[in-house]
Design a protein around this motif. Structure first.
Motif, PDB file in Angstrom:
ATOM      1  N   GLN A 243      39.620  33.675  34.331  1.00  0.00           N
ATOM      2  CA  GLN A 243      39.949  33.947  35.724  1.00  0.00           C
ATOM      3  C   GLN A 243      41.419  34.302  35.920  1.00  0.00           C
ATOM      4  O   GLN A 243      41.766  35.169  36.731  1.00  0.00           O
TER       5      GLN A 243
ATOM      6  N   ASP B  99      42.829  37.738  37.660  1.00  0.00           N
ATOM      7  CA  ASP B  99      43.674  37.709  38.855  1.00  0.00           C
ATOM      8  C   ASP B  99      45.048  38.328  38.623  1.00  0.00           C
ATOM      9  O   ASP B  99      45.489  39.203  39.379  1.00  0.00           O
TER      10      ASP B  99
ATOM     11  N   THR C  82      35.732  36.937  41.200  1.00  0.00           N
ATOM     12  CA  THR C  82      35.697  35.644  40.522  1.00  0.00           C
ATOM     13  C   THR C  82      34.570  35.607  39.508  1.00  0.00           C
ATOM     14  O   THR C  82      33.582  36.343  39.620  1.00  0.00           O
TER      15      THR C  82
END
Length: 477
Positions: free
Chosen positions: A320, A324, A332
């Motif tokens: 993750q 990001d 996600t």
């Protein structure tokens, strides 16, 4: 005017070359609508040398398209044209859009078209025609001819590159008015089906583009236009779909959109119309995938009922933090899990796109991606080595913080298992090793082997499957 449109021979492995170039098909269509005599030459599939075509056809204007892995071949083709005739050479595509000055000064290139090409192309052809009619001039067009046309780059009288202002994106209303791609100018029987490693399709496989642009900006993606998504109406899309099936004999259709499912209701409307028009018997697939965060059972179920047999999801990473902070994916891992679960629930096959060796990665984060791919268990897991194409945020990151290993643009092919850059703490050897490991760990699981052997397509495509297995699993061990 006599117009020749050229797709240079690419450096990609032949297993990845599956469909005719849609961009050239649109340029050919708008040119024919103008009344031009058009010929297309795709160097990836045609056996007749380009030199022969030029000598026989004697074009007045030659349009060449190029991505990064084609650009050096495009420059060579431009020089070849100039050595054989007095045609004006126009170069466009993703790579010239991101680095227009580089191509504008190349021998043989007269004009570079940036971003979407159709409207700029039409203005250029009209300008060339007026110039020829009024002055009977030959050779490269002058700045006086070009300076009023938005979205181009050319050389001035001193040989320096000059760029006109950017051209705005083509509005959705104008996309609706465009002629359908000129597939009659292509040797369609020379192309494979759209996903040859998975399917065995008897008949033509043709692409369709129902929307343009993408509101997202992932760090690895070289979008060549502004962040603006423009969609054709469901009515327009299904009219072309029906034409592809009934008039062009399409036995399979591939949707090439970058962001097909941004508008949920539009997807549902397209699917309802495909069913109502009796077109759901023709299988279709999502070539570039759809956004996982806005894919649910309702949308996927409608697609399945309308004939969609397979979709892809751009997963990229199983970590993750990498998604990001590095990819800027706005996604996600739980949303990805939910999308794959929804696809299974409606009986739709899936493809997962994964990347190893992104800037900032470690062996641990690449392991996360491999484990996540095995957890999701798509029909196909496509692992690519991160490649910093010009025009991407990744390219700027690598230039600032790392080292590009590729010596020429020809080296930017990303299916060959070679790392094209290094970052501190991320050596090429590690990335290449994890890429090979990803394929072994995913495809050599007992469950996976059994599933593959149970598919009829595996045996129908056995020679191709064996070649790819040798290259990516056995030969890379």
């Amino acid at each position: 005017m006599r117009i020749l449109l050229v797709n240079p021979k690419s450096k990609l492995p032949i297993d990845t070359r599956t469909s005719p170039p849609l961009g050239l098909a649109y340029l050919a269509a708008v040119s024919e609508q103008r009344g031009d005599f058009v010929r297309v030459h795709d160097g990836d599939v045609e056996s007749t040398p380009l030199e022969t075509i030029i000598r026989q056809f004697a074009p007045e204007v030659v349009g060449i398209t190029a991505n990064t892995t084609q650009i050096m071949a495009a420059w060579r083709d431009a020089e070849l044209v100039k050595s054989l005739c007095d045609a004006t050479v126009v170069l466009g595509g993703p790579h010239p859009t991101t680095l227009p000055d580089e191509s504008a000064i190349k021998l043989g290139v007269d004009v570079v078209v940036r971003s979407e090409g159709e409207m700029t192309w039409l203005e250029l052809l009209s300008a060339f025609e007026r110039r020829a009619a009024s002055h009977s001039a030959s050779g490269a067009p002058t700045g006086a001819v070009l300076q009023s046309i938005a979205g181009i780059t050319y050389r001035d009288e001193h040989g320096k590159p000059v760029s006109t202002p950017d051209r705005p994106p083509i509005p959705a209303a104008e996309l609706e008015q465009m002629p359908f791609p000129a597939w009659h100018l292509f040797s369609l029987d020379l192309y494979t089906n759209l996903q040859p490693t998975v399917d065995h399709v008897e008949g033509r496989s043709l692409p369709i583009l129902t929307s343009r642009g993408c509101p997202y900006r992932c760090s690895y993606c070289s979008q060549i236009g502004p962040r603006r998504w423009r969609a054709r109406s469901a009515e327009s899309v299904v009219a072309e779909w029906r034409w592809l099936v009934q008039d062009q004999g399409a036995a399979e259709i591939g949707v090439l959109d970058d962001s097909f499912n941004i508008d949920r209701q539009r997807v549902l409307d397209i699917c309802d119309r495909l069913v109502d028009k009796g077109l759901s018997h023709v299988p279709w697939i999502m070539i570039n995938g759809i956004r996982a965060n806005i894919a649910d059972e309702t949308v996927l179920g409608a697609m399945k009922r309308a004939g969609c047999i397979r979709t892809a999801f751009g997963v990229e990473s199983g970590n993750q933090k990498i998604l990001d902070s590095v990819v800027d994916k706005h996604l996600t891992l739980d949303q990805v899990r939910a999308a794959f679960k929804a696809a299974r629930a409606v009986g739709m096959e899936t493809i997962g796109f994964f990347i190893v060796g992104l800037p900032g990665e470690t062996e641990a984060t690449m392991d996360d991606t491999i484990r996540f791919a095995c957890e999701l268990d798509p029909v196909v897991a496509n692992f690519s080595i991160a490649t910093p194409f010009p025009g991407t945020a990744m390219y700027e990151t690598v230039k600032a913080q790392g080292r590009i290993l590729a010596e020429t643009w020809d080296d930017f092919v990303f299916f060959e298992g070679k790392a094209r850059f290094e970052m501190p703490g991320l050596p090429a050897e590690l990335v290449e090793r994890k890429w090979k490991e990803a394929y072994r760990r995913f495809y050599l699981r007992p469950k996976r082997i059994a599933r593959t052997l149970a598919r009829k397509e595996t045996w129908l495509r056995l020679p191709r499957t064996a070649r790819m297995a040798w290259r990516t699993v056995v030969g890379s061990a």
